[in-house]
Design a protein around this motif. Sequence first.
Motif, short mmCIF file in Angstrom:
data_model
loop_
_atom_site.label_atom_id
_atom_site.label_comp_id
_atom_site.label_asym_id
_atom_site.label_seq_id
_atom_site.Cartn_x
_atom_site.Cartn_y
_atom_site.Cartn_z
N GLU A 260 0.83 -1.20 0.00
CA GLU A 260 0.00 0.00 0.00
C GLU A 260 0.87 1.26 0.00
O GLU A 260 0.94 2.01 0.97
CB GLU A 260 -0.95 -0.02 1.19
N PHE A 261 1.54 1.47 -1.13
CA PHE A 261 2.42 2.63 -1.24
C PHE A 261 1.65 3.94 -1.21
O PHE A 261 2.22 5.00 -0.93
CB PHE A 261 3.24 2.53 -2.54
N SER A 262 0.36 3.89 -1.48
CA SER A 262 -0.46 5.10 -1.42
C SER A 262 -0.60 5.61 0.00
O SER A 262 -1.04 6.75 0.21
CB SER A 262 -1.85 4.82 -2.01
N ALA B 60 2.24 8.74 3.01
CA ALA B 60 2.09 9.94 3.84
C ALA B 60 1.61 9.59 5.24
O ALA B 60 2.08 10.15 6.25
CB ALA B 60 1.13 10.92 3.17
N GLU B 61 0.70 8.64 5.32
CA GLU B 61 0.18 8.20 6.62
C GLU B 61 1.27 7.51 7.44
O GLU B 61 1.38 7.72 8.66
CB GLU B 61 -1.00 7.25 6.41
N ALA B 62 2.09 6.70 6.77
CA ALA B 62 3.18 6.02 7.46
C ALA B 62 4.21 7.02 7.98
O ALA B 62 4.72 6.89 9.10
CB ALA B 62 3.83 5.00 6.53
N ILE B 63 4.53 8.02 7.15
CA ILE B 63 5.49 9.05 7.56
C ILE B 63 4.96 9.82 8.76
O ILE B 63 5.70 10.10 9.72
CB ILE B 63 5.80 10.00 6.39
N GLN B 64 3.67 10.15 8.74
CA GLN B 64 3.08 10.88 9.86
C GLN B 64 3.12 10.04 11.13
O GLN B 64 3.37 10.56 12.23
CB GLN B 64 1.65 11.28 9.53
N GLU B 65 2.88 8.74 11.00
CA GLU B 65 2.94 7.86 12.17
C GLU B 65 4.37 7.82 12.72
O GLU B 65 4.58 7.72 13.94
CB GLU B 65 2.47 6.45 11.81
N GLY B 66 5.35 7.90 11.81
CA GLY B 66 6.74 7.97 12.27
C GLY B 66 6.98 9.22 13.10
O GLY B 66 7.62 9.16 14.16
#
Length: 225
Positions: A186-188, A191-197
């Motif tokens: 789910e590369f889309s 942004a969500e993954a970066i924010q969780e970081g």
Amino acid sequence: VRGREVWLQRGPLWDAVRASMAIPGILTPVPFRNSWLVDGGLVNPVPVSVCRALGADIIIGVDLNSDLVGRQKVISNAKATNVEEITEEEEAEEEQPTFEDNDGDEEDGQDPFLGAAFSRFAASVKEAASNFRGSEDDKKAEPPGTIAVMMSAINIMQDRITRSRLAGEPADIMLWPRLGHIGLMEFSCAAEAIQEGRDSVDRMLPAIRHAFKSEGDDRLIEPGH
């Protein structure tokens, strides 16, 4: 082949990143000198020992596996193949023409396995369309597909290896991003993954500030404190 971790300290950054993301069964291994490299997470998912050996003063570890085991989304690839289906596919491949000319050479541009591969692809598309059209009530629980099983197995192993190695050599600070709801491809959701970081850093910011202060580094001390 050797089963040993390799520390890449010089050379193109892309080669190191590509090798580090070569998940077995998903991305092909990367050639390096006389070896083939895959994701180092197989032996050292949170390489605290590497950081210590390279002289790091403060180590902030990031455990990407903590939220995956038991929570990972099921990857909706084709359902698990049974023995009868494998036998039928093998027989279909044997019946495909070899595309050889009178001289015994393969014709230009023809792949002897193309027909069989296309047949399998068409069958999987047909099955997916059938599943899509069916109502939720008509659907039966299907066993997880090959990729889903493989990735879950890797996640379980990496989680256990991470726990074991961190128990013997813990990092100064640990971050645990909550990524169990994001699938492998789910590369889309980048942004969500970066924010969780960022959020995981915010949750541990007091401990990070304390670690820096203990080392005499005041760059993270809040103004007025």
